[in-house]
Design a protein around this motif. Structure first.
Motif, PDB file in Angstrom:
ATOM      1  N   THR A 191       1.043  -1.261  -0.079  1.00 31.82           N
ATOM      2  CA  THR A 191       0.157   0.129  -0.061  1.00 31.82           C
ATOM      3  C   THR A 191       0.934   1.103   0.145  1.00 31.82           C
ATOM      4  OG1 THR A 191      -1.902  -0.829   1.017  1.00 31.82           O
ATOM      5  CG2 THR A 191      -1.803   1.307   1.215  1.00 31.82           C
ATOM      6  N   ALA A 192       2.067   1.182   0.789  1.00 37.86           N
ATOM      7  CA  ALA A 192       2.500   2.381   0.832  1.00 37.86           C
ATOM      8  C   ALA A 192       3.541   2.756  -0.479  1.00 37.86           C
ATOM      9  CB  ALA A 192       3.800   2.263   1.621  1.00 37.86           C
ATOM     10  N   VAL A 193       3.939   1.721  -1.075  1.00 34.81           N
ATOM     11  CA  VAL A 193       4.428   1.938  -2.486  1.00 34.81           C
ATOM     12  C   VAL A 193       3.182   2.355  -3.467  1.00 34.81           C
ATOM     13  CG1 VAL A 193       5.460   0.580  -4.451  1.00 34.81           C
ATOM     14  CG2 VAL A 193       6.423   0.198  -2.120  1.00 34.81           C
ATOM     15  N   PHE A 210      12.204   9.048   9.886  1.00 35.30           N
ATOM     16  CA  PHE A 210      10.885   9.009  10.742  1.00 35.30           C
ATOM     17  C   PHE A 210      10.393   8.040  11.066  1.00 35.30           C
ATOM     18  CE2 PHE A 210       6.398  10.280  11.004  1.00 35.30           C
ATOM     19  CZ  PHE A 210       6.252  10.698  12.406  1.00 35.30           C
ATOM     20  N   LYS A 211      10.004   7.466  12.339  1.00 33.30           N
ATOM     21  CA  LYS A 211       9.067   6.184  12.435  1.00 33.30           C
ATOM     22  C   LYS A 211       7.868   6.857  13.181  1.00 33.30           C
ATOM     23  CE  LYS A 211       7.890   3.072  16.020  1.00 33.30           C
ATOM     24  NZ  LYS A 211       6.256   3.530  16.045  1.00 33.30           N
ATOM     25  N   PRO A 212       6.695   6.635  12.139  1.00 27.20           N
ATOM     26  CA  PRO A 212       5.435   7.040  12.661  1.00 27.20           C
ATOM     27  C   PRO A 212       4.699   6.374  13.924  1.00 27.20           C
ATOM     28  CG  PRO A 212       5.477   6.670  10.306  1.00 27.20           C
ATOM     29  CD  PRO A 212       6.619   6.074  10.807  1.00 27.20           C
ATOM     30  N   THR A 213       3.855   6.810  14.280  1.00 19.91           N
ATOM     31  CA  THR A 213       2.873   5.925  15.218  1.00 19.91           C
ATOM     32  C   THR A 213       2.756   4.855  14.693  1.00 19.91           C
ATOM     33  OG1 THR A 213       1.862   7.965  16.556  1.00 19.91           O
ATOM     34  CG2 THR A 213       0.691   5.846  16.638  1.00 19.91           C
ATOM     35  N   VAL A 265       1.030   4.337   9.083  1.00 15.01           N
ATOM     36  CA  VAL A 265       1.228   3.797   7.526  1.00 15.01           C
ATOM     37  C   VAL A 265       0.947   2.115   7.462  1.00 15.01           C
ATOM     38  CG1 VAL A 265       3.089   3.403   6.140  1.00 15.01           C
ATOM     39  CG2 VAL A 265       2.939   5.391   7.567  1.00 15.01           C
ATOM     40  N   SER A 266       0.086   1.996   6.719  1.00 13.26           N
ATOM     41  CA  SER A 266      -0.288   0.414   6.216  1.00 13.26           C
ATOM     42  C   SER A 266       0.909  -0.368   6.024  1.00 13.26           C
ATOM     43  CB  SER A 266      -0.947   0.500   5.188  1.00 13.26           C
ATOM     44  OG  SER A 266      -1.381  -0.976   4.668  1.00 13.26           O
ATOM     45  N   VAL A 278       2.248   8.585   2.346  1.00 10.75           N
ATOM     46  CA  VAL A 278       1.920   7.134   2.536  1.00 10.75           C
ATOM     47  C   VAL A 278       1.145   6.923   3.808  1.00 10.75           C
ATOM     48  CG1 VAL A 278       4.032   6.252   1.309  1.00 10.75           C
ATOM     49  CG2 VAL A 278       4.193   6.761   3.872  1.00 10.75           C
ATOM     50  N   ALA A 279       0.746   8.045   4.547  1.00 12.20           N
ATOM     51  CA  ALA A 279      -0.183   7.957   5.846  1.00 12.20           C
ATOM     52  C   ALA A 279      -1.574   7.715   5.511  1.00 12.20           C
ATOM     53  CB  ALA A 279       0.355   9.048   6.646  1.00 12.20           C
ATOM     54  N   GLY A 280      -2.193   7.207   6.285  1.00 18.72           N
ATOM     55  CA  GLY A 280      -3.830   7.123   6.374  1.00 18.72           C
ATOM     56  C   GLY A 280      -4.257   5.698   6.643  1.00 18.72           C
TER      57      GLY A 280
END
Length: 487
Positions: free
Chosen positions: A107-109, A192-195, A199-200, A231-233
């Motif tokens: 998904t991110a890609v 950066f490492k998100p919560t 990111v899927s 890529v977030a969401g």
């Protein structure tokens, strides 16, 4: 115009001004990869056909509506080789997947492709993302762009080195125990490492499913923010995906830190920290204080339990996730007269030593009679660590501390697994608690980059960017480029 080492934001401006085209940016990335980048061994596979297609698509998007085209449209990017791209080799740095071409795209890609980004290739990593130096890759180690005889960190070392060497302005990795932030620190870039869940993880080859998270590398905090937003969401294909609306980090970056309460965990500044790292981080904290933030010492007393907790939970999940690599459905298969022998030889020849070590640790921790003593107890300590963060965030808005206890070390210098694991001692607790965290350059020690880590409460990812952007704007470390970047 030389584009090696240029930021994505500068590239985007030049694209819209007609000074550059996506095809030119792609050609420059390939030239840098073929030149100085070759000595790094940062890439495992190139996605040439897809890149050419995307460069053409991006040019059309920019021509038709340059305003609607996002900030990554036409920008060269790279992906850690644990993110699946349909039809292209995706090995996770392992021999057991040396011929694997996934029938789907992560998904991110896909979100990046939809945004018009141009994928240059897949980057080297520790096998199945298990390592802190990118020396565990079955395809050879990656070098550090500041000194190719030193490690770039891990496990996303190829992605960090690709940005640090100026091959691409943005790349993506995965962070299970520090695998974005630690290599970002060692390579002098932003990571950066998100919560967890922002990111899927769909299409990410799993190491430890409750800890893995996809995130970006970049030269600047602004580029990292654009890369994160792309890529977030929420993603219905990932059951752990967070449905909440994503806060805008670009807007938060304009707020500064005046009036913010920043905590410095005393446990992160103690034993095991190199003097040069401590000095640079202390100076960085002083800069933030000078910008109007209030600084206070805080305590996370279970920090010293983080490493042992992680090395029960992560190997246990690794043991479960890697059970699928049996030579039957996909990947490497070593034929033997009996099915059992086929399983055993396939896994023995396909997995490297570090993967085998963690599979055995995890299988033992989950075995009958030991589950309660190890895995269940580790999960309780994980909850304790998360609650300690929650308690601290009642009195401060964010935490600032070192990312890595040391600068990049010479390839092959650390042979003891425990000594290697200690490189992630300051990043692991963030993963255990599922928090957002970033590493950004804050100076040099022994001529090598040092990273400042910023940590915020869960789902307060934008606050990380707020603090990091304020520090970056007050310093020049982000303007420096590694010697490997073409002049």
């Amino acid at each position: 115009m030389t584009t090696a080492g240029m930021t994505a934001a500068a590239m985007a401006t030049a694209l819209r001004a007609g000074e550059l085209t996506p095809a030119q940016l792609l050609a420059d990335a390939r030239a840098q990869l073929a030149g100085q980048g070759r000595s790094l061994n940062a890439f495992l596979a190139l996605t040439d056909e897809l890149a050419d297609q995307q460069a053409g698509r991006a040019a059309r998007m920019l021509h038709d509506d340059p305003v609607a085209a996002g900030p990554l449209c036409g920008i060269p990017v790279a992906f850690k080789d644990v993110l699946c791209v349909e039809g292209y080799l995706t090995t996770a740095g392992s021999r057991i997947l040396e011929t694997f071409r996934p029938p789907y795209t992560a998904t991110a890609v896909q979100r990046l492709l939809d945004a018009g980004a141009v994928p240059v290739g897949k980057t080297n990593c520790d096998e199945f993302a298990m390592g802190s130096s990118t020396e565990n890759s079955a395809y050879g180690p990656t070098g550090n762009p500041w000194d190719v005889e030193r490690v770039p960190g891990g496990s996303s070392g190829g992605s960090a080195a690709a940005v640090g060497a100026g091959i691409v302005p943005i790349s993506y990795g995965s962070d299970t125990g520090g695998s974005i932030r630690q290599p970002a620190s060692l390579c002098g870039v932003v990571g950066f490492k998100p919560t967890y869940g922002r990111v899927s993880r769909y299409g990410l080859i799993a190491f430890a499913s409750s800890l893995d998270q996809v995130g970006p590398f970049a030269h600047t905090v602004e580029d990292a923010a654009s890369a994160y937003l792309a890529v977030a969401g929420h993603d219905v294909r990932d059951s752990t995906s967070v449905p909440d609306e994503v806060d805008d980090p670009l807007a938060a970056m304009r707020d500064g830190v005046r009036g913010l309460r920043l905590g410095v965990p005393r446990e992160y500044m103690g034993e095991g920290l190199e003097d040069g790292v401590r000095q640079r981080v202390t100076e960085a904290i002083a800069v933030l204080e000078g910008l109007g933030a209030s600084i206070q010492e805080v305590s996370l007393p279970s920090t010293d339990l983080g490493l042992s907790t992680y090395y029960i939970i992560a190997p246990a999940e690794c043991s479960s996730n890697l059970a699928r690599y049996d030579g039957v459905r996909f990947g490497r298969r070593v034929e033997r007269p009996s099915l059992t022998d086929t399983f055993l030889r396939t896994r023995d020849e396909g997995f490297g030593d570090e993967v085998k070590r963690r599979v055995m640790l995890g299988t033992y921790a989950l075995s009958s009679g030991y589950y309660d003593a190890y895995y269940r107890r580790a999960q309780k300590v994980r909850t304790l660590i998360a609650r300690e963060f929650d308690a601290v965030f009642e009195s401060v808005d964010a935490l600032v501390c070192p990312t890595s206890p040391k600068v990049a070390f010479t390839t092959g210098a650390i042979q003891d697994p425990l000594e290697m694991y200690l490189n992630d001692a300051l990043t692991i607790p963030v993963n255990l608690a599922g928090l957002p965290g970033m590493s950004l350059p804050c100076g040099f020690a022994e001529g090598l980059p040092v990273g400042l880590q910023v940590i915020a409460p869960r789902l307060r990812d934008a606050r990380v960017f707020q603090v990091a952007a304020a520090y970056e704007a007050a310093t020049d470390w982000h303007l420096l480029r590694a010697p490997l970047v073409a002049a």
